[in-house]
Design a protein around this motif. Sequence first.
Motif, PDB file in Angstrom:
ATOM      1  N   SER A  20      11.038  17.880   2.040  1.00  0.00           N
ATOM      2  CA  SER A  20      10.667  18.953   3.003  1.00  0.00           C
ATOM      3  C   SER A  20       8.928  18.501   3.234  1.00  0.00           C
ATOM      4  O   SER A  20       8.423  18.903   4.066  1.00  0.00           O
ATOM      5  N   ARG A  21       8.708  17.415   2.615  1.00  0.00           N
ATOM      6  CA  ARG A  21       7.273  16.801   2.889  1.00  0.00           C
ATOM      7  C   ARG A  21       7.344  16.016   3.787  1.00  0.00           C
ATOM      8  O   ARG A  21       6.154  15.378   4.492  1.00  0.00           O
ATOM      9  N   ALA A  22       8.528  15.456   4.434  1.00  0.00           N
ATOM     10  CA  ALA A  22       8.769  14.372   5.179  1.00  0.00           C
ATOM     11  C   ALA A  22       8.046  14.575   6.440  1.00  0.00           C
ATOM     12  O   ALA A  22       8.295  15.661   7.230  1.00  0.00           O
ATOM     13  N   HIS A  23       7.182  13.749   6.926  1.00  0.00           N
ATOM     14  CA  HIS A  23       6.409  13.871   8.355  1.00  0.00           C
ATOM     15  C   HIS A  23       5.908  12.470   8.951  1.00  0.00           C
ATOM     16  O   HIS A  23       5.816  11.717   8.051  1.00  0.00           O
ATOM     17  N   ILE A  24       5.566  12.725  10.117  1.00  0.00           N
ATOM     18  CA  ILE A  24       4.816  11.497  10.809  1.00  0.00           C
ATOM     19  C   ILE A  24       3.550  11.972  11.198  1.00  0.00           C
ATOM     20  O   ILE A  24       3.379  12.841  11.968  1.00  0.00           O
ATOM     21  N   THR A  25       2.363  11.423  10.496  1.00  0.00           N
ATOM     22  CA  THR A  25       1.212  11.981  11.087  1.00  0.00           C
ATOM     23  C   THR A  25       0.933  11.487  12.227  1.00  0.00           C
ATOM     24  O   THR A  25       1.082  10.207  12.868  1.00  0.00           O
ATOM     25  N   LEU A  26       0.592  12.573  13.482  1.00  0.00           N
ATOM     26  CA  LEU A  26      -0.122  12.059  14.639  1.00  0.00           C
ATOM     27  C   LEU A  26      -1.528  11.836  14.791  1.00  0.00           C
ATOM     28  O   LEU A  26      -1.794  11.123  15.504  1.00  0.00           O
ATOM     29  N   LEU A  39       2.718   4.573  14.074  1.00  0.00           N
ATOM     30  CA  LEU A  39       3.274   5.629  13.648  1.00  0.00           C
ATOM     31  C   LEU A  39       4.460   5.411  12.468  1.00  0.00           C
ATOM     32  O   LEU A  39       5.350   4.595  12.697  1.00  0.00           O
ATOM     33  N   HIS A  40       4.464   6.107  11.479  1.00  0.00           N
ATOM     34  CA  HIS A  40       5.412   6.110  10.422  1.00  0.00           C
ATOM     35  C   HIS A  40       5.675   7.341   9.525  1.00  0.00           C
ATOM     36  O   HIS A  40       4.797   8.230   9.644  1.00  0.00           O
ATOM     37  N   CYS A  41       6.734   7.390   8.689  1.00  0.00           N
ATOM     38  CA  CYS A  41       6.942   8.520   7.906  1.00  0.00           C
ATOM     39  C   CYS A  41       6.852   7.724   6.597  1.00  0.00           C
ATOM     40  O   CYS A  41       7.627   6.880   5.942  1.00  0.00           O
ATOM     41  N   THR A  42       5.983   7.912   5.797  1.00  0.00           N
ATOM     42  CA  THR A  42       5.695   7.411   4.521  1.00  0.00           C
ATOM     43  C   THR A  42       6.641   8.078   3.497  1.00  0.00           C
ATOM     44  O   THR A  42       6.682   9.298   3.494  1.00  0.00           O
ATOM     45  N   THR A  43       7.385   7.372   2.497  1.00  0.00           N
ATOM     46  CA  THR A  43       8.186   7.671   1.599  1.00  0.00           C
ATOM     47  C   THR A  43       7.470   7.781   0.132  1.00  0.00           C
ATOM     48  O   THR A  43       7.411   8.837  -0.410  1.00  0.00           O
ATOM     49  N   GLU A  44       6.787   6.534   0.002  1.00  0.00           N
ATOM     50  CA  GLU A  44       5.880   6.562  -1.373  1.00  0.00           C
ATOM     51  C   GLU A  44       4.889   5.773  -1.296  1.00  0.00           C
ATOM     52  O   GLU A  44       4.731   4.535  -0.705  1.00  0.00           O
ATOM     53  N   TYR A  45       3.638   6.416  -1.507  1.00  0.00           N
ATOM     54  CA  TYR A  45       2.423   5.699  -1.490  1.00  0.00           C
ATOM     55  C   TYR A  45       2.308   5.012  -3.079  1.00  0.00           C
ATOM     56  O   TYR A  45       2.218   5.561  -3.862  1.00  0.00           O
ATOM     57  N   SER A  46       2.060   3.688  -2.965  1.00  0.00           N
ATOM     58  CA  SER A  46       1.992   3.123  -4.242  1.00  0.00           C
ATOM     59  C   SER A  46       0.805   2.223  -4.423  1.00  0.00           C
ATOM     60  O   SER A  46       0.293   1.974  -5.405  1.00  0.00           O
ATOM     61  N   GLU A  78      -8.451  12.955   5.560  1.00  0.00           N
ATOM     62  CA  GLU A  78      -7.499  11.739   5.100  1.00  0.00           C
ATOM     63  C   GLU A  78      -6.126  12.076   5.536  1.00  0.00           C
ATOM     64  O   GLU A  78      -5.669  13.240   5.529  1.00  0.00           O
ATOM     65  N   PRO A  79      -5.333  10.979   5.623  1.00  0.00           N
ATOM     66  CA  PRO A  79      -4.115  11.030   6.288  1.00  0.00           C
ATOM     67  C   PRO A  79      -3.387  11.958   5.254  1.00  0.00           C
ATOM     68  O   PRO A  79      -2.359  12.568   5.880  1.00  0.00           O
ATOM     69  N   LYS A  80      -3.357  11.786   4.283  1.00  0.00           N
ATOM     70  CA  LYS A  80      -2.575  12.241   3.058  1.00  0.00           C
ATOM     71  C   LYS A  80      -2.387  13.547   3.372  1.00  0.00           C
ATOM     72  O   LYS A  80      -1.445  14.465   3.056  1.00  0.00           O
ATOM     73  N   GLN A  81      -3.366  14.177   4.099  1.00  0.00           N
ATOM     74  CA  GLN A  81      -3.379  15.777   4.291  1.00  0.00           C
ATOM     75  C   GLN A  81      -2.301  16.235   5.090  1.00  0.00           C
ATOM     76  O   GLN A  81      -1.842  17.529   4.791  1.00  0.00           O
ATOM     77  N   THR A  82      -1.659  15.506   5.786  1.00  0.00           N
ATOM     78  CA  THR A  82      -0.729  16.006   6.897  1.00  0.00           C
ATOM     79  C   THR A  82       0.568  16.523   5.977  1.00  0.00           C
ATOM     80  O   THR A  82       1.139  17.835   6.477  1.00  0.00           O
ATOM     81  N   GLY A  83       1.090  15.809   5.018  1.00  0.00           N
ATOM     82  CA  GLY A  83       2.073  16.176   4.219  1.00  0.00           C
ATOM     83  C   GLY A  83       1.750  17.593   3.551  1.00  0.00           C
ATOM     84  O   GLY A  83       2.676  18.391   3.422  1.00  0.00           O
ATOM     85  N   LEU A 118       0.680  -1.060   0.043  1.00  0.00           N
ATOM     86  CA  LEU A 118       0.182   0.015   0.083  1.00  0.00           C
ATOM     87  C   LEU A 118       0.984   1.093   0.004  1.00  0.00           C
ATOM     88  O   LEU A 118       0.624   2.193  -0.690  1.00  0.00           O
ATOM     89  N   PHE A 119       2.004   1.255   0.708  1.00  0.00           N
ATOM     90  CA  PHE A 119       2.677   2.341   0.894  1.00  0.00           C
ATOM     91  C   PHE A 119       4.308   1.667   1.428  1.00  0.00           C
ATOM     92  O   PHE A 119       4.341   0.629   2.108  1.00  0.00           O
ATOM     93  N   TYR A 120       5.253   2.600   1.104  1.00  0.00           N
ATOM     94  CA  TYR A 120       6.529   2.414   1.742  1.00  0.00           C
ATOM     95  C   TYR A 120       6.972   3.564   2.745  1.00  0.00           C
ATOM     96  O   TYR A 120       6.320   4.656   2.571  1.00  0.00           O
TER      97      TYR A 120
END
Length: 219
Positions: free
Chosen positions: A147-153, A69-76, A160-165, A10-12
């Motif tokens: 600069s988009r790197a984050h962990i959604t809390l 908790l994670h920091c998404t790199t790529e949503y595939s 939707e979680p995508k919004q955090t970035g 789903l994502f990396y």
Amino acid sequence: GSLEEAVYPLFYGWFLTHKSQSHTKEKGKKFLKTLGELDEFKEHWDDFGGAASETGINLEEYFERKGILHCTTEYSDYGKVKGAQEYAELEAVKKFYSTAFCLQISGFFITPRTAGARVQLTDKQLELWPADSEKEAMPSEELPHGSRAHITLGCAKDVEPKQTGLDLLEFVKLEKEGQQALAEKDIDQGKLRYFGKGMWMLELYENVTVKTIFGGFYP
Ligand code: 2AM
């Protein structure tokens, strides 16, 4: 065709260890609690719409948390996203799959939509960051790689979680433009800045280091 087809997650991303998850949640909670009690924050409750009662907003309840908790790199999206195959075939992705990394959290932020931790990636970690991540989110801007790197809390209801970035990139854009904060205050954990529209960013005096494993998520 080939009997063995590639299996895409789903994502990396970098997944926090159990202990680092607790530690990060703890720090995040402290931030939300401190912020929620500040007079400066109370002056801007309106930013959060109808969420404020007479006694204020309980930010810890306002943001719903779920999952690891994670920091998404790529949503595939199991290979459906354009570029998923290219990403899976990156040398760095193959080399670092299942490898341990320490990530540096340099700040915490909230908007009326999301709460997140800002992640500062090293050059080695940036090898795992998709080339077009920032461009994809903000096509008209030239924002720094990673600069988009984050962990959604947490996310507000129905967000939707995508919004955090995307929210983080709004801060990055303001920083790039040299936008001054509308309010600034030194608190226990760091320097807190308010940019209007419910956007609060805490720049930590000391980075929070978290242990992670890089890999894919296949629910
Ligand atoms: P997040 O990284 O901001 O938390 C599963 O949905 C994970 O993939 C979530 O962690 C989510 O956001 C991230 N995600 C979902 N859709 C995405 C997208 N289109 N682009 C980037 N990340 C996405």
